[in-house]
Write a protein that holds these residues in place. Structure first.
Motif, PDB file in Angstrom:
ATOM      1  N   SER A 297      -9.525  14.067   1.348  1.00 26.14           N
ATOM      2  CA  SER A 297      -8.283  13.413   0.833  1.00 26.14           C
ATOM      3  C   SER A 297      -8.470  11.927   0.725  1.00 26.14           C
ATOM      4  O   SER A 297      -8.354  11.107  -0.218  1.00 26.14           O
ATOM      5  CB  SER A 297      -6.916  13.798   1.574  1.00 26.14           C
ATOM      6  OG  SER A 297      -6.555  14.990   1.087  1.00 26.14           O
ATOM      7  N   GLY A 298      -9.090  11.450   1.990  1.00 28.00           N
ATOM      8  CA  GLY A 298      -9.461   9.901   2.338  1.00 28.00           C
ATOM      9  C   GLY A 298     -10.356   9.601   1.237  1.00 28.00           C
ATOM     10  O   GLY A 298     -10.122   8.509   0.636  1.00 28.00           O
ATOM     11  N   ILE A 299     -11.367  10.056   1.092  1.00 27.89           N
ATOM     12  CA  ILE A 299     -12.636   9.677   0.076  1.00 27.89           C
ATOM     13  C   ILE A 299     -12.147   9.839  -1.339  1.00 27.89           C
ATOM     14  O   ILE A 299     -12.393   8.752  -2.200  1.00 27.89           O
ATOM     15  CB  ILE A 299     -13.734  10.437   0.477  1.00 27.89           C
ATOM     16  CG1 ILE A 299     -14.673   9.966   1.724  1.00 27.89           C
ATOM     17  CG2 ILE A 299     -14.739  10.091  -0.690  1.00 27.89           C
ATOM     18  CD1 ILE A 299     -15.623  11.058   2.064  1.00 27.89           C
ATOM     19  N   HIS A 300     -11.394  10.687  -1.746  1.00 27.33           N
ATOM     20  CA  HIS A 300     -10.717  10.702  -2.923  1.00 27.33           C
ATOM     21  C   HIS A 300      -9.882   9.360  -3.167  1.00 27.33           C
ATOM     22  O   HIS A 300      -9.842   8.802  -4.294  1.00 27.33           O
ATOM     23  CB  HIS A 300      -9.722  11.949  -3.199  1.00 27.33           C
ATOM     24  CG  HIS A 300      -9.197  12.017  -4.198  1.00 27.33           C
ATOM     25  ND1 HIS A 300     -10.116  12.468  -5.545  1.00 27.33           N
ATOM     26  CD2 HIS A 300      -7.943  12.252  -4.763  1.00 27.33           C
ATOM     27  CE1 HIS A 300      -9.246  12.457  -6.623  1.00 27.33           C
ATOM     28  NE2 HIS A 300      -7.789  12.176  -6.152  1.00 27.33           N
ATOM     29  N   LEU A 301      -8.853   9.201  -2.363  1.00 27.23           N
ATOM     30  CA  LEU A 301      -7.972   8.291  -2.375  1.00 27.23           C
ATOM     31  C   LEU A 301      -8.956   6.834  -2.538  1.00 27.23           C
ATOM     32  O   LEU A 301      -8.651   6.134  -3.568  1.00 27.23           O
ATOM     33  CB  LEU A 301      -7.358   7.871  -1.291  1.00 27.23           C
ATOM     34  CG  LEU A 301      -6.553   6.570  -1.101  1.00 27.23           C
ATOM     35  CD1 LEU A 301      -5.583   6.319  -2.148  1.00 27.23           C
ATOM     36  CD2 LEU A 301      -5.624   6.306   0.244  1.00 27.23           C
ATOM     37  N   ILE A 302      -9.839   6.530  -1.875  1.00 24.71           N
ATOM     38  CA  ILE A 302     -10.824   5.253  -1.879  1.00 24.71           C
ATOM     39  C   ILE A 302     -11.435   5.230  -3.198  1.00 24.71           C
ATOM     40  O   ILE A 302     -11.783   4.165  -3.699  1.00 24.71           O
ATOM     41  CB  ILE A 302     -11.857   5.190  -0.751  1.00 24.71           C
ATOM     42  CG1 ILE A 302     -11.042   5.244   0.671  1.00 24.71           C
ATOM     43  CG2 ILE A 302     -12.758   4.101  -0.818  1.00 24.71           C
ATOM     44  CD1 ILE A 302      -9.868   4.081   0.753  1.00 24.71           C
ATOM     45  N   ASN A 303     -11.826   6.466  -3.780  1.00 26.26           N
ATOM     46  CA  ASN A 303     -12.588   6.358  -5.025  1.00 26.26           C
ATOM     47  C   ASN A 303     -11.701   5.970  -6.142  1.00 26.26           C
ATOM     48  O   ASN A 303     -12.318   5.405  -7.324  1.00 26.26           O
ATOM     49  CB  ASN A 303     -13.159   7.719  -5.294  1.00 26.26           C
ATOM     50  CG  ASN A 303     -14.637   7.886  -4.623  1.00 26.26           C
ATOM     51  OD1 ASN A 303     -15.277   6.897  -4.463  1.00 26.26           O
ATOM     52  ND2 ASN A 303     -14.867   9.090  -4.175  1.00 26.26           N
ATOM     53  N   GLN A 304     -10.489   5.955  -5.815  1.00 25.94           N
ATOM     54  CA  GLN A 304      -9.584   5.759  -6.812  1.00 25.94           C
ATOM     55  C   GLN A 304      -9.204   4.131  -6.890  1.00 25.94           C
ATOM     56  O   GLN A 304      -8.464   3.563  -7.884  1.00 25.94           O
ATOM     57  CB  GLN A 304      -8.347   6.355  -6.807  1.00 25.94           C
ATOM     58  CG  GLN A 304      -8.356   7.968  -7.101  1.00 25.94           C
ATOM     59  CD  GLN A 304      -7.257   8.691  -6.975  1.00 25.94           C
ATOM     60  OE1 GLN A 304      -6.469   8.311  -7.790  1.00 25.94           O
ATOM     61  NE2 GLN A 304      -6.880   9.473  -5.869  1.00 25.94           N
ATOM     62  N   LEU A 305      -9.276   3.536  -5.845  1.00 21.84           N
ATOM     63  CA  LEU A 305      -9.106   2.116  -5.456  1.00 21.84           C
ATOM     64  C   LEU A 305     -10.158   1.030  -5.892  1.00 21.84           C
ATOM     65  O   LEU A 305     -11.226   1.331  -5.322  1.00 21.84           O
ATOM     66  CB  LEU A 305      -8.560   1.916  -4.219  1.00 21.84           C
ATOM     67  CG  LEU A 305      -7.499   2.653  -3.508  1.00 21.84           C
ATOM     68  CD1 LEU A 305      -7.232   2.427  -1.851  1.00 21.84           C
ATOM     69  CD2 LEU A 305      -6.326   2.298  -4.326  1.00 21.84           C
ATOM     70  N   ASP A 306      -9.900   0.223  -6.669  1.00 15.33           N
ATOM     71  CA  ASP A 306     -10.891  -0.992  -7.070  1.00 15.33           C
ATOM     72  C   ASP A 306     -11.468  -1.604  -5.961  1.00 15.33           C
ATOM     73  O   ASP A 306     -10.637  -2.284  -5.236  1.00 15.33           O
ATOM     74  CB  ASP A 306     -10.224  -1.749  -8.274  1.00 15.33           C
ATOM     75  CG  ASP A 306     -10.274  -1.036  -9.477  1.00 15.33           C
ATOM     76  OD1 ASP A 306     -11.015   0.118  -9.776  1.00 15.33           O
ATOM     77  OD2 ASP A 306      -9.541  -1.208 -10.500  1.00 15.33           O
ATOM     78  N   GLY A 307     -12.672  -2.118  -5.697  1.00 20.68           N
ATOM     79  CA  GLY A 307     -13.157  -2.775  -4.779  1.00 20.68           C
ATOM     80  C   GLY A 307     -12.890  -2.594  -3.274  1.00 20.68           C
ATOM     81  O   GLY A 307     -13.038  -3.116  -2.328  1.00 20.68           O
TER      82      GLY A 307
END
Length: 335
Positions: A297-307
């Motif tokens: 869940s954590g990596i999935h979230l980060i992959n959706q955030l620019d920068g």
């Protein structure tokens, strides 16, 4: 974030040859906000460097006076004293910090939440805890937590904690914010480059006095005396959350000191999380949130955030990363 046993190893002080301009790196280590701060600046002389650092220290102390929940005179303490009673008018700076904190709570589904300070301290990591808390104790400990209960009025610039006994605290975002503000001040003073390292919540600007990039090393989780990969931190920030030092063990099972504010139970399955982004404030908050959310869940979230990027070490010491991280593992360097 006092729990940090850093995954990030700062490469400062290596190759400190002078440029033609004779710039040097001046560094001081200080105790601020209850933690160790290391401030490094590129300066033409040692005297000017120390003046710059003193200015940064004054700014960090100003931030601490604003957000401290231990200082009875701070705006944060006034908000906490009036929980369940009345809204409190605050400075625009604190209002905006709380507003940003609530937005991070929303995108992390409450894994990050400044109202975590309302939690009863039923988990002890000082060696005195000899049994697990009951389910009812855990449930009661988180009854006052919830970013939805922090009511903001932008017109009146007030903050209201809905339930009596609620508290807010900035332990998982405050040092990152202080590092950002100290950096902004030093840039405004014409300091060409440097690092503000707030116990692992660090931010950089410019380059080293040699013109080289500031670098951080990702520790090899299997051979902790070696660097797995070096990563540049260019006009950027990084923060790490880890459970290396503070934990308890019951019946052979390890319980981290990082508590999920939604459940009241310690987080499992992650050893450390390092977040990379422009602002240390965001890195600080997301490192905690991703640690609690877990690997997938954590990596999935980060992959959706620019920068924003992440390097995560799981409970089996395996390294995982977001899409934008590229490792150079050709060299294993002794720390």
């Amino acid at each position: 974030m006092k729990w940090y046993a850093l995954l990030v190893v700062l490469m400062v002080g290596l190759g400190l040859q002078a440029q033609e301009e004779k710039d040097i790196v001046v560094k001081r280590t200080l105790h601020l906000m209850g933690s160790t701060f290391e401030i490094s600046v590129v300066a033409p002389t040692e005297e000017i460097g120390y003046i710059n650092i003193d200015e940064a220290v004054s700014e960090i102390k100003r931030i601490e006076a604003l957000i401290s929940s231990w200082d009875e005179n701070s705006e944060t303490s006034k908000i906490n004293r009036n929980a369940g009673i009345q809204p409190v008018k605050v400075s625009r700076e604190l209002f905006l910090l709380i507003e940003r904190s609530k937005k991070i709570s929303e995108i992390t589904d409450g894994a990050f939440d400044i109202s975590y300070a309302s939690m009863d301290n039923i988990w002890k990591y000082d060696g005195t805890m000899d049994k697990m808390p009951t389910a009812s104790d855990v449930k009661a400990s988180i009854e006052k937590i919830g970013h939805q209960k922090i009511i903001l009025d932008p017109d009146e610039q007030t903050v209201f904690l809905q339930k009596e006994g609620m508290r807010i605290g900035f332990g998982a975002i405050g040092k990152g914010y202080a590092a950002d503000m100290a950096k902004e001040l030093l840039i405004s003073k014409g300091v060409k480059g440097g690092i503000v390292n707030a116990s692992g919540d660090l931010t950089t600007w410019g380059t080293r006095e040699t013109g080289e990039k500031w670098m951080v090393g990702i520790t090899n989780p299997v051979e902790k005396n070696k660097i797995y990969s070096w990563l540049p931190v260019v006009e950027s920030s990084v923060a790490t959350s880890g459970n290396y030092e503070k934990y308890i063990v019951f019946k052979g099972e390890k319980y981290s000191h990082i508590i999920d504010p939604r459940t009241g139970y310690p987080t499992k399955g992650v050893t450390s999380v390092s977040i990379f982004s422009k602002r240390a404030e965001l890195c600080d908050a997301l490192a905690t949130a991703v640690f609690i959310m877990g690997r997938d869940s954590g990596i999935h979230l980060i992959n959706q955030l620019d920068g924003v990027e992440v390097v995560l070490v799981d409970g089996d010491n395996k390294i995982h990363k977001s899409a934008g991280i590229v490792f150079d593992t050709n060299q294993y360097v002794e720390k």
